[in-house]
Scaffold this active site. Sequence first.
Site, PDB file in Angstrom:
ATOM      1  N   LYS A 202     -13.191 -48.565  35.871  1.00  0.00           N
ATOM      2  CA  LYS A 202     -13.909 -49.000  34.684  1.00  0.00           C
ATOM      3  C   LYS A 202     -13.154 -48.444  33.479  1.00  0.00           C
ATOM      4  CE  LYS A 202     -18.327 -48.640  32.336  1.00  0.00           C
ATOM      5  NZ  LYS A 202     -19.747 -48.315  32.517  1.00  0.00           N
ATOM      6  N   LYS A 255     -13.421 -53.491  35.992  1.00  0.00           N
ATOM      7  CA  LYS A 255     -14.195 -53.845  34.811  1.00  0.00           C
ATOM      8  C   LYS A 255     -13.490 -53.391  33.554  1.00  0.00           C
ATOM      9  CE  LYS A 255     -18.507 -52.580  32.600  1.00  0.00           C
ATOM     10  NZ  LYS A 255     -19.688 -51.767  32.673  1.00  0.00           N
TER      11      LYS A 255
HETATM   12  C1  PBG Z   1     -22.887 -47.964  31.279  1.00  0.00           C
HETATM   13  C2  PBG Z   1     -22.462 -49.377  31.436  1.00  0.00           C
HETATM   14  C3  PBG Z   1     -21.800 -50.121  30.461  1.00  0.00           C
HETATM   15  C4  PBG Z   1     -21.656 -51.404  30.969  1.00  0.00           C
HETATM   16  C5  PBG Z   1     -22.216 -51.420  32.250  1.00  0.00           C
HETATM   17  N1  PBG Z   1     -22.703 -50.157  32.536  1.00  0.00           N
HETATM   18  C6  PBG Z   1     -21.384 -49.748  29.082  1.00  0.00           C
HETATM   19  C7  PBG Z   1     -20.606 -48.521  28.872  1.00  0.00           C
HETATM   20  O1  PBG Z   1     -19.983 -47.968  29.769  1.00  0.00           O
HETATM   21  O2  PBG Z   1     -20.624 -48.057  27.742  1.00  0.00           O
HETATM   22  C8  PBG Z   1     -21.024 -52.518  30.224  1.00  0.00           C
HETATM   23  C9  PBG Z   1     -21.335 -53.893  30.677  1.00  0.00           C
HETATM   24  C10 PBG Z   1     -21.046 -54.964  29.701  1.00  0.00           C
HETATM   25  O3  PBG Z   1     -20.450 -54.752  28.626  1.00  0.00           O
HETATM   26  O4  PBG Z   1     -21.419 -56.104  30.002  1.00  0.00           O
HETATM   27  N2  PBG Z   1     -22.960 -47.182  32.380  1.00  0.00           N
END
Ligand code: PBG
Length: 326
Positions: A202, A255
Amino acid sequence: MIVSSKLSLPIRLRRNRRTPAIRKMIQETELNAADFVVPLFLIEGQNRSIPIQAMPGISRLSLDLLLKKIETLHAKGIQSICLFPSLEDHLRSDEAEEAWNYRGLTQRAIAAIKEQFPEICVMADVALDPYTSHGHDGIIREGEIVNDETVECLARMALVQAEAGVDFVAPSDMMDGRVKFIREALDQNGFEHVGILAYSAKYASSLYGPFREALNVNLKFGDKKSYQMDPANVREALLEAKLDEEEGADILMIKPALYYLDVIAKLRQRTERPIAAYHVSGEYAMVIAAAQRRWLDANKVFAEALLSIKRAGADLIFTYAAEHLL
Ligand code: PBG
């Protein structure tokens, strides 16, 4: 000089593109409704639907409306959803205790969905940011996001979700060792059947803005770069995925999706595990914004985007755009 209009060409690739029937026959990649995991934003209350400004077409829903939404999605062929709670401020705290409240919003939703739609695959996000007063995905000690204490909290969170009947827990925090620890906690408590979909790579992306609005999460200080990955790195992503696989992850996620197709394609060469990709909120918002100005056709762009994510090697795709294709 004579220019002949009859070329001698033994290979003409256009023959395979001549008619729709031929094109369909040789099509290499195909999208199915069953490939999609639809992220759903959940709020407390009854008959409440609150639109998300930066994600036109998507709303946060109270459980009663969420169940109706799932019914509609299911009728269109959707088999999987992932829950994200948008909490009221008084439930957020420095230690995020609400995250493992067995009567918490997400847990009640999981139980209700599984009761009404036992055949739907229900996933739930495992991360502390909806629950922390500071908006980070971890516990803070002396200004640092601490790893191991956070991992313990995540395991507690996964356990209450498992207790409620979740099919997959989806840790999205990027702490080290959390897959191993969550797997052990699940197994020790009789939840061997509950899967782990790990957000393996991520990235610390600027494409999560609309999502943070949806959850009303505001980072009170700093950024997420000490746990989420640097967009410059790909070997590190492969290593993250390898460790998650060794720690017992059932599905590995990359992601965001479209800017990271190279990462998906490289991981495809290295793992036999299913790969998930998250087509994130910013990727959705950009297309909708352009479509609202009639600069793009949202349905066609989404179809191309999701097809490309699958072609790169993803087996399943988290996306807000599923309904544009169904
Ligand atoms: C937080 C989380 C995020 C997303 C999914 N889980 C945002 C972040 O890490 O700040 C983002 C998903 C999206 O932008 O559609 N645990």
